[in-house]
Design an enzyme around this catalytic site. Structure first.
Site, PDB file in Angstrom:
ATOM      1  CE  LYS A   1     -15.008  -2.273   7.232  1.00  0.00           C
ATOM      2  NZ  LYS A   1     -14.007  -2.481   6.167  1.00  0.00           N
TER       3      LYS A   1
ATOM      4  CE1 TYR B   1     -15.931   1.845  -4.960  1.00  0.00           C
ATOM      5  CE2 TYR B   1     -14.833   1.254  -2.909  1.00  0.00           C
ATOM      6  CZ  TYR B   1     -15.910   1.149  -3.768  1.00  0.00           C
ATOM      7  OH  TYR B   1     -16.979   0.340  -3.423  1.00  0.00           O
TER       8      TYR B   1
ATOM      9  CE1 TYR C   1      -4.255   1.395   0.209  1.00  0.00           C
ATOM     10  CE2 TYR C   1      -3.277   2.905   1.791  1.00  0.00           C
ATOM     11  CZ  TYR C   1      -4.318   2.559   0.957  1.00  0.00           C
ATOM     12  OH  TYR C   1      -5.408   3.372   0.836  1.00  0.00           O
TER      13      TYR C   1
ATOM     14  NE  ARG D   1     -16.752 -12.473  -3.834  1.00  0.00           N
ATOM     15  CZ  ARG D   1     -15.604 -12.910  -3.389  1.00  0.00           C
ATOM     16  NH1 ARG D   1     -14.829 -13.671  -4.153  1.00  0.00           N
ATOM     17  NH2 ARG D   1     -15.201 -12.635  -2.165  1.00  0.00           N
TER      18      ARG D   1
ATOM     19  CG  ASN E   1     -14.961   2.180   4.233  1.00  0.00           C
ATOM     20  OD1 ASN E   1     -14.044   2.303   3.433  1.00  0.00           O
ATOM     21  ND2 ASN E   1     -15.008   1.178   5.098  1.00  0.00           N
TER      22      ASN E   1
HETATM   23  N1  LIG Z   1      -9.672   4.417  -2.794  1.00  0.00           N
HETATM   24  C1  LIG Z   1     -10.137   4.804  -1.614  1.00  0.00           C
HETATM   25  O1  LIG Z   1     -10.067   5.970  -1.220  1.00  0.00           O
HETATM   26  C2  LIG Z   1     -10.797   3.775  -0.755  1.00  0.00           C
HETATM   27  C3  LIG Z   1     -11.466   4.133   0.414  1.00  0.00           C
HETATM   28  C4  LIG Z   1     -12.112   3.144   1.140  1.00  0.00           C
HETATM   29  C5  LIG Z   1     -12.013   1.809   0.725  1.00  0.00           C
HETATM   30  N2  LIG Z   1     -11.304   1.521  -0.386  1.00  0.00           N
HETATM   31  C6  LIG Z   1     -11.194   0.155  -0.903  1.00  0.00           C
HETATM   32  O2  LIG Z   1     -12.505  -0.293  -1.152  1.00  0.00           O
HETATM   33  C7  LIG Z   1     -12.532  -1.702  -1.034  1.00  0.00           C
HETATM   34  C8  LIG Z   1     -13.659  -2.077  -0.074  1.00  0.00           C
HETATM   35  O3  LIG Z   1     -13.335  -1.597   1.222  1.00  0.00           O
HETATM   36  P1  LIG Z   1     -14.353  -1.850   2.443  1.00  0.00           P
HETATM   37  O4  LIG Z   1     -13.718  -1.384   3.705  1.00  0.00           O
HETATM   38  O5  LIG Z   1     -15.684  -1.326   2.054  1.00  0.00           O
HETATM   39  O6  LIG Z   1     -14.345  -3.446   2.399  1.00  0.00           O
HETATM   40  P2  LIG Z   1     -15.218  -4.547   3.108  1.00  0.00           P
HETATM   41  O7  LIG Z   1     -16.369  -3.972   3.827  1.00  0.00           O
HETATM   42  O8  LIG Z   1     -14.258  -5.440   3.821  1.00  0.00           O
HETATM   43  O9  LIG Z   1     -15.813  -5.341   1.831  1.00  0.00           O
HETATM   44  C9  LIG Z   1     -15.008  -6.036   0.935  1.00  0.00           C
HETATM   45  C10 LIG Z   1     -15.829  -6.278  -0.329  1.00  0.00           C
HETATM   46  O10 LIG Z   1     -15.005  -6.859  -1.323  1.00  0.00           O
HETATM   47  C11 LIG Z   1     -15.691  -7.980  -1.890  1.00  0.00           C
HETATM   48  N3  LIG Z   1     -14.716  -8.951  -2.362  1.00  0.00           N
HETATM   49  C12 LIG Z   1     -13.718  -9.540  -1.665  1.00  0.00           C
HETATM   50  N4  LIG Z   1     -13.002 -10.347  -2.469  1.00  0.00           N
HETATM   51  C13 LIG Z   1     -13.573 -10.267  -3.697  1.00  0.00           C
HETATM   52  C14 LIG Z   1     -13.296 -10.864  -4.955  1.00  0.00           C
HETATM   53  N5  LIG Z   1     -12.288 -11.723  -5.121  1.00  0.00           N
HETATM   54  N6  LIG Z   1     -14.098 -10.550  -6.009  1.00  0.00           N
HETATM   55  C15 LIG Z   1     -15.118  -9.706  -5.868  1.00  0.00           C
HETATM   56  N7  LIG Z   1     -15.429  -9.081  -4.699  1.00  0.00           N
HETATM   57  C16 LIG Z   1     -14.663  -9.368  -3.636  1.00  0.00           C
HETATM   58  C17 LIG Z   1     -16.522  -8.514  -0.752  1.00  0.00           C
HETATM   59  O11 LIG Z   1     -17.556  -9.296  -1.279  1.00  0.00           O
HETATM   60  P3  LIG Z   1     -17.973 -10.714  -0.642  1.00  0.00           P
HETATM   61  O12 LIG Z   1     -18.954 -10.401   0.465  1.00  0.00           O
HETATM   62  O13 LIG Z   1     -18.571 -11.406  -1.783  1.00  0.00           O
HETATM   63  O14 LIG Z   1     -16.711 -11.367  -0.114  1.00  0.00           O
HETATM   64  C18 LIG Z   1     -17.026  -7.194  -0.150  1.00  0.00           C
HETATM   65  O15 LIG Z   1     -18.081  -6.692  -0.908  1.00  0.00           O
HETATM   66  C19 LIG Z   1     -11.145  -2.120  -0.588  1.00  0.00           C
HETATM   67  O16 LIG Z   1     -10.387  -2.447  -1.729  1.00  0.00           O
HETATM   68  C20 LIG Z   1     -10.593  -0.854   0.033  1.00  0.00           C
HETATM   69  O17 LIG Z   1      -9.173  -0.814   0.059  1.00  0.00           O
HETATM   70  C21 LIG Z   1     -10.698   2.456  -1.141  1.00  0.00           C
END
Ligand SMILES: NC(=O)c1ccc[n+]([C@@H]2O[C@H](COP(=O)([O-])OP(=O)(O)OC[C@H]3O[C@@H](n4cnc5c(N)ncnc54)[C@H](OP(=O)(O)O)[C@@H]3O)[C@@H](O)[C@H]2O)c1
Length: 369
Positions: free
Chosen positions: A357, A267, A59, A195, A146
Site C-alpha cells: 500500500k 467486492y 468509479y 497469484r 478496507n
Molecule cells: N466494494 C468495496 O466496498 C471495497 C472496499 C475496499 C476495497 N475494495 C476493492 O477491493 C480490491 C482490493 O483493494 P485493496 O485496497 O485491498 O487492494 P491492494 O491492497 O492494492 O491489493 C490488490 C490485490 O489485487 C491483486 N491483483 C491485482 N491485479 C490482479 C489480477 N490481474 N488478478 C488477480 N489478482 C490481482 C493483488 O495481487 P498481487 O499481489 O498478485 O498483485 C492484490 O492481492 C480493489 O478492487 C478495491 O477497489 C472494494
C-alpha cells in the site's frame, strides 16, 4: 515561507491515466472554519485501487469539482481533489462543535473528501474521531475502508461460528489481510488464494503468520485432485462464504469448494474480467451471489453512529499495519516537482511495482509554488 500559498493538493482537471493527468496545486491558508466545521491537516492518505479508478473516470463515486480550494482563490478551471481515505489532525474547530477538539485525530465519514491534500475544511458530521492513543498513524490512515469491508462481509452475510470456514481470493490484498486477521480472531478458518510468484513460500508464510489457515495459488485449481483434498480439509463443515476480490474464471472455479446455501460476495474485480457463475450451484445448492460496496453502505449521515461503532471494534482488534510505503511530497518541492513525483508514483502503481500500500504524506509548501 510564502504566506499566500499555504497548502498543497493533488488535483486533476480531466479523467484519464493517473500517470498523465495528475498534478499538484498550492492554495491559500484556510480561513477559520465556519460553524459546525473543522479545519484539518492530513497526516497520511492512502492510494487505494478505487482512487485510481476515480481518476480514470470509471468509479461511480466522484469528488466534487471546485474552482477554489480556499477562500481567496479563484481558479479559471475546475479541479477535483482525489482521495477517499486518510488520517487528519484537527487544527481548528468552528463554533458549535462540541465533540471534537483541536489535536484530535479523525478519519472520513464523507466519501471522496479529497484527502490527497495537506489541509481541508470539512463539516464535523463528515468525520469520525479516533482514539489516537490506541492506534498507529498507518493503521488510522487505512482503517476507514478496507478493515470495515472485511469486518462487515464476515458479519453480515453468513452466520459464522468458531470453527467455520471462509474462502477468499486476493488474499494478500489489504482487504484480504484484514479478512484473515478478523476471521482468525473470531476462530473462523480461512482458505486463501493468491497469484503465484517466485517468492510464493514467503507470501504463504506471511499470510499464515497473520492467521491464514491455508494459502493456495490459483494455479493449484487446475489440478483435479485439489478439490478433493480441500474438501477433506473442511470435512462435514464445508465453507458457506466466498469473498471475491478478483472475479474471472478462477472465482467461478472456487464455487466448487462451497457447501449448500452458500454466499458469494463480490467486492472487487482486480482481474478486470467478468464473473461467470456456474448455474448448477445456483439451482441445486442454493448459492446466492451479491455485491458489497462500503461507500454505498455508509454514505448517509444517519449511518455515522454505526460506522463509529465498527471502527471502535476494529481499533480494539489491533490489526497488523498493511505492508506499506510512505511517499512524502516535501514542502520544499515546487508544484511542478511535486506533480512529477505523484505521476511517477501513479505510473509505478499502474505497473504493479510496489506490491504494498502506498500512502501519501503531503506537506504544506514552503516555497511560493
Ligand atoms: N466494494 C468495496 O466496498 C471495497 C472496499 C475496499 C476495497 N475494495 C476493492 O477491493 C480490491 C482490493 O483493494 P485493496 O485496497 O485491498 O487492494 P491492494 O491492497 O492494492 O491489493 C490488490 C490485490 O489485487 C491483486 N491483483 C491485482 N491485479 C490482479 C489480477 N490481474 N488478478 C488477480 N489478482 C490481482 C493483488 O495481487 P498481487 O499481489 O498478485 O498483485 C492484490 O492481492 C480493489 O478492487 C478495491 O477497489 C472494494
Amino acid at each position: 515561507m510564502s504566506a499566500r500559498y499555504a497548502h498543497r493538493a493533488v488535483v486533476f482537471t480531466r479523467n484519464g491515466e493517473p500517470a498523465s493527468v495528475l498534478s499538484t496545486l498550492t492554495y491559500p491558508a484556510l480561513p477559520p472554519p465556519p460553524p459546525h466545521s473543522l479545519n484539518l491537516k492530513f497526516r497520511l492518505s492512502p492510494i487505494n485501487p478505487s482512487d485510481i479508478n476515480v481518476v480514470e473516470g470509471v468509479y461511480p463515486s466522484k469528488p466534487e469539482p471546485t474552482k477554489s480550494l480556499s477562500a481567496g482563490q479563484q481558479l479559471t478551471e475546475s479541479v477535483c481533489v482525489p482521495g477517499n481515505e486518510g488520517l487528519a489532525e484537527v487544527t481548528d474547530v468552528g463554533e458549535g462543535v462540541t465533540d471534537i477538539q483541536k489535536g484530535d485525530w479523525v478519519v472520513m465519514a464523507k466519501p471522496q473528501a479529497g484527502t490527497w491534500s495537506s489541509a481541508r475544511t470539512l463539516g464535523s458530521h463528515e468525520v469520525i474521531k479516533l482514539d489516537k492513543g490506541n492506534i498507529s498513524e498507518v493503521n488510522a490512515a487505512t482503517i476507514a475502508v478496507n478493515p470495515p469491508t472485511a469486518y462487515l462481509m464476515l458479519r453480515d452475510y453468513v452466520n459464522l461460528n468458531s470453527g467455520d470456514w471462509v474462502i477468499q481470493n486476493g488474499a494478500n490484498s489489504a482487504v484480504g489481510q484484514a479478512i484473515i486477521q478478523i476471521a482468525a480472531q473470531q476462530g473462523v478458518k480461512t482458505i486463501n488464494f493468491v497469484r503465484d510468484r517466485p517468492d510464493i513460500d514467503a507470501l504463504k508464510q506471511q499470510l499464515t503468520q497473520l492467521g491464514a489457515t491455508h494459502v493456495f495459488t490459483y494455479n493449484e485449481l487446475s489440478d483435479k485432485s485439489f478439490y478433493k483434498s480441500v474438501k477433506e480439509l473442511t470435512g462435514n463443515n464445508p465453507p458457506r462464504l466466498l469473498l471475491n476480490c478478483v472475479s474471472g474464471p478462477t472465482t467461478a472455479q472456487l464455487t466448487r469448494l462451497l457447501g449448500t446455501d452458500a454466499r458469494l460476495v463480490s467486492y472487487g474485480a482486480m482481474s478486470k474480467q467478468p464473473l461467470a457463475i456456474p448455474t448448477g450451484p445456483l439451482i441445486f445448492r442454493g448459492l446466492k451471489a451479491e455485491g458489497f460496496w462500503i461507500t454505498g453502505r455508509w454514505s448517509k449521515d444517519s449511518e455515522k453512529e454505526e460506522k463509529q461503532k465498527v471502527l471502535n471494534a476494529i481499533v480494539q482488534m489491533e490489526l497488523k499495519e498493511p505492508e506499506h510505503e510512505i511517499v512524502t511530497l516535501e514542502g520544499s518541492l515546487t508544484d511542478e516537482q511535486a506533480g512529477a513525483r505523484v505521476r511517477e508514483v501513479a505510473r509505478k502503481i499502474g505497473e504493479g511495482k510496489y506490491g504494498k500500500k502506498v500512502l501519501l504524506r503531503i506537506e504544506d509548501p514552503v516555497t511560493n509554488g
